[in-house]
Motif scaffolding. Structure first.
Motif, PDB file in Angstrom:
ATOM      1  N   LEU A 171      -4.311   6.468  15.423  1.00  0.00           N
ATOM      2  CA  LEU A 171      -4.612   7.720  15.358  1.00  0.00           C
ATOM      3  C   LEU A 171      -5.245   8.484  14.540  1.00  0.00           C
ATOM      4  O   LEU A 171      -6.576   9.584  15.335  1.00  0.00           O
ATOM      5  N   SER A 172      -6.094   7.434  13.450  1.00  0.00           N
ATOM      6  CA  SER A 172      -6.862   7.607  12.831  1.00  0.00           C
ATOM      7  C   SER A 172      -7.467   6.638  12.279  1.00  0.00           C
ATOM      8  O   SER A 172      -6.402   5.405  12.096  1.00  0.00           O
ATOM      9  N   GLY A 173      -8.785   6.735  11.389  1.00  0.00           N
ATOM     10  CA  GLY A 173      -9.637   5.243  11.343  1.00  0.00           C
ATOM     11  C   GLY A 173      -9.009   5.233   9.273  1.00  0.00           C
ATOM     12  O   GLY A 173      -9.505   4.174   8.894  1.00  0.00           O
ATOM     13  N   GLY A 174      -8.171   6.579   9.204  1.00  0.00           N
ATOM     14  CA  GLY A 174      -8.164   5.745   7.652  1.00  0.00           C
ATOM     15  C   GLY A 174      -9.328   6.350   6.794  1.00  0.00           C
ATOM     16  O   GLY A 174      -9.140   5.435   5.827  1.00  0.00           O
ATOM     17  N   ARG A 184     -11.076  -0.306  10.751  1.00  0.00           N
ATOM     18  CA  ARG A 184     -10.861  -1.001  12.546  1.00  0.00           C
ATOM     19  C   ARG A 184     -10.934  -2.067  12.445  1.00  0.00           C
ATOM     20  O   ARG A 184      -9.711  -2.948  12.954  1.00  0.00           O
ATOM     21  N   HIS A 185     -11.743  -3.242  11.701  1.00  0.00           N
ATOM     22  CA  HIS A 185     -11.460  -4.769  11.934  1.00  0.00           C
ATOM     23  C   HIS A 185     -10.226  -5.388  11.783  1.00  0.00           C
ATOM     24  O   HIS A 185      -9.963  -6.155  12.266  1.00  0.00           O
ATOM     25  N   GLU A 186      -9.863  -4.457  10.530  1.00  0.00           N
ATOM     26  CA  GLU A 186      -7.793  -5.211   9.780  1.00  0.00           C
ATOM     27  C   GLU A 186      -7.586  -5.393  11.000  1.00  0.00           C
ATOM     28  O   GLU A 186      -6.161  -5.703  11.059  1.00  0.00           O
ATOM     29  N   ALA A 187      -7.383  -3.888  11.433  1.00  0.00           N
ATOM     30  CA  ALA A 187      -6.202  -3.213  12.448  1.00  0.00           C
ATOM     31  C   ALA A 187      -6.105  -4.685  13.989  1.00  0.00           C
ATOM     32  O   ALA A 187      -5.312  -4.426  13.810  1.00  0.00           O
ATOM     33  N   LEU A 188      -7.820  -4.274  14.100  1.00  0.00           N
ATOM     34  CA  LEU A 188      -7.820  -5.291  15.304  1.00  0.00           C
ATOM     35  C   LEU A 188      -7.435  -6.841  14.977  1.00  0.00           C
ATOM     36  O   LEU A 188      -6.824  -7.448  15.564  1.00  0.00           O
ATOM     37  N   ALA A 189      -7.338  -7.577  14.055  1.00  0.00           N
ATOM     38  CA  ALA A 189      -6.978  -8.637  13.250  1.00  0.00           C
ATOM     39  C   ALA A 189      -5.277  -8.311  12.981  1.00  0.00           C
ATOM     40  O   ALA A 189      -4.894 -10.156  13.892  1.00  0.00           O
ATOM     41  N   ALA A 190      -5.152  -7.111  12.461  1.00  0.00           N
ATOM     42  CA  ALA A 190      -3.578  -7.664  12.148  1.00  0.00           C
ATOM     43  C   ALA A 190      -2.865  -7.664  14.179  1.00  0.00           C
ATOM     44  O   ALA A 190      -1.897  -8.362  14.473  1.00  0.00           O
ATOM     45  N   ALA A 291      -1.477  -8.997   5.648  1.00  0.00           N
ATOM     46  CA  ALA A 291      -2.357  -9.832   5.262  1.00  0.00           C
ATOM     47  C   ALA A 291      -3.535  -9.427   6.216  1.00  0.00           C
ATOM     48  O   ALA A 291      -4.922  -9.903   5.303  1.00  0.00           O
ATOM     49  N   ALA A 292      -3.801  -8.741   6.964  1.00  0.00           N
ATOM     50  CA  ALA A 292      -4.986  -8.942   7.855  1.00  0.00           C
ATOM     51  C   ALA A 292      -5.971  -7.525   6.484  1.00  0.00           C
ATOM     52  O   ALA A 292      -6.406  -6.781   6.611  1.00  0.00           O
ATOM     53  N   PHE A 293      -5.323  -7.239   6.592  1.00  0.00           N
ATOM     54  CA  PHE A 293      -5.252  -5.223   5.142  1.00  0.00           C
ATOM     55  C   PHE A 293      -5.836  -5.654   4.397  1.00  0.00           C
ATOM     56  O   PHE A 293      -5.462  -5.240   3.733  1.00  0.00           O
ATOM     57  N   THR A 294      -6.941  -6.050   4.111  1.00  0.00           N
ATOM     58  CA  THR A 294      -7.580  -6.750   2.444  1.00  0.00           C
ATOM     59  C   THR A 294      -8.073  -5.634   1.878  1.00  0.00           C
ATOM     60  O   THR A 294      -7.752  -5.244   0.894  1.00  0.00           O
ATOM     61  N   SER A 295      -7.986  -4.346   2.890  1.00  0.00           N
ATOM     62  CA  SER A 295      -8.737  -2.998   2.028  1.00  0.00           C
ATOM     63  C   SER A 295      -7.453  -2.273   1.297  1.00  0.00           C
ATOM     64  O   SER A 295      -7.296  -1.279   0.393  1.00  0.00           O
TER      65      SER A 295
END
Length: 361
Positions: A171-174, A184-190, A291-295
């Protein structure tokens, strides 16, 4: 009730060809046609809504149609895919069939043949769905990117392994935790790790309120995907956004038969799970998603050993070597769903005496 129209996704970078296919299928076949000009746009469309049939060109900029086919098999399992090309090459045909294409069409395709093949593929897809029997549609709702994956990543992987559809609603971009575009790109990869659909909204991080659109956003997703199982935040959480999402989901999913709440790193000692999902074989998949959430890799709770240790700890209240804990709100779907649902999805319904802090005999 009106008969539901067949929905076709056409992946084609040539505007003239795309227009021809759209016209034939929409006007002569009465189908709903969506056109994507490249593979990445097609994957985003599939994440938004899974079509009944997909037609893709082979030669496209970036990812080719054959490479896209491989992605589609994990992200839209069971959906018939036809590969189109202007080159009647045996090599192309063999490669397409090797990658499990349902149809191989050589352009230009006559209108009558195009309509006939797509109609047949739509019927084939419907037959596959009926033959597969009932499967759950699982919706996991989190406040920020990575919330869902931390809480029930292994459980979601077990659902996908059982053939269930998984949808992640963030519900948010964090923004407070990093760059929203990157997250968002990390979330898509996950999500891609398990072939889950992903919806991301842009509610203001740390300032979420159920009365400020959250309930409506969740209700819209519920109407779109018709979930039978929902996972979300617990009310026993220090983070205000997590509590706000919990309250919104409680209202928006009131007619969904199964609802449970997962543990986040900010949960309090009042988090008291009543179900312990055995996730043996899926912890490493969860770690791949995280691991997709590198940030966010600097966070203590993202450490692989911490994740494994937590899953190992919770297994002492259930079965297996690893488990994820859930507070049960409703469990109708898991109790009365298709035969063997609890076993095949890896979901264990905890007995009343099997509470946090108590061992079963």
């Amino acid at each position: 009730m009106a008969e539901q129209r067949t929905r076709v996704l056409v992946v084609e970078d040539d505007a003239d060809t795309a227009g021809f296919v759209r016209t034939v299928l929409a006007r002569r076949g009465g189908m709903d046609v969506v056109v994507a000009g490249d593979a990445m746009s097609a994957l985003a469309e599939v994440a938004r809504q899974v079509p009944d049939v997909i037609l893709t060109d082979i030669q496209m900029p970036g990812m080719s149609g054959l490479e896209l086919l491989g992605e589609l098999r994990s992200r839209a399992p069971g959906v018939p895919v036809a590969v189109m090309t202007a080159f009647a090459s045996v090599d192309y045909a063999v490669e397409a069939l090797r990658r499990d294409a349902d149809e191989f069409l050589v352009k230009p395709v006559a209108a009558a043949i195009l309509l006939e093949r797509v109609t047949a593929l739509a019927a084939e897809g419907q037959a596959r769905r009926e033959a597969a029997g009932r499967r759950d549609v699982v919706l996991a709702v989190g406040a920020h990117p990575d919330d869902v994956e931390i809480g029930v990543g292994a459980t979601l992987a077990s659902h996908r392994a059982a053939g269930d559809q998984v949808v992640i609603l963030t519900l948010s971009g964090g923004a407070v935790g990093g760059d929203t575009q990157a997250r968002r790109h990390e979330a898509l990869a996950a999500a891609a790790v398990i072939g889950a659909r992903l919806f991301v909204h842009d509610f203001e991080d740390t300032r979420m309120s159920p009365a400020a659109g959250l309930i409506t956003a969740v209700e819209e997703t519920v109407r779109d995907v018709s979930p039978t199982v929902v996972y979300t935040h617990s009310s026993h959480d220090r983070h205000q956004d997590h509590r706000a999402v919990h309250e919104a989901v409680m209202v928006a999913t009131r007619r969904v038969p199964s609802l449970a709440c997962f543990q986040s790193p900010s949960c309090t000692v009042d988090f008291r799970p009543t179900r312990f999902v055995p996730v043996d074989g899926f912890v490493e998949t969860k770690l791949e998603m995280l691991a997709a959430f590198t940030s966010q890799s600097h966070r203590d709770y993202m450490d692989p050993e911490a994740v494994r240790s937590a899953a190992r700890y919770w297994s002492r209240f259930g079965t297996g070597r690893f488990a994820e804990p859930l507070e049960t709100v409703r469990a109708a779907a898991m109790l009365s769903g298709h035969a063997g649902a609890a076993a095949s999805t890896g979901v264990s319904v905890g007995l009343p005496e099997q509470r946090h802090g108590e061992r079963s005999a």
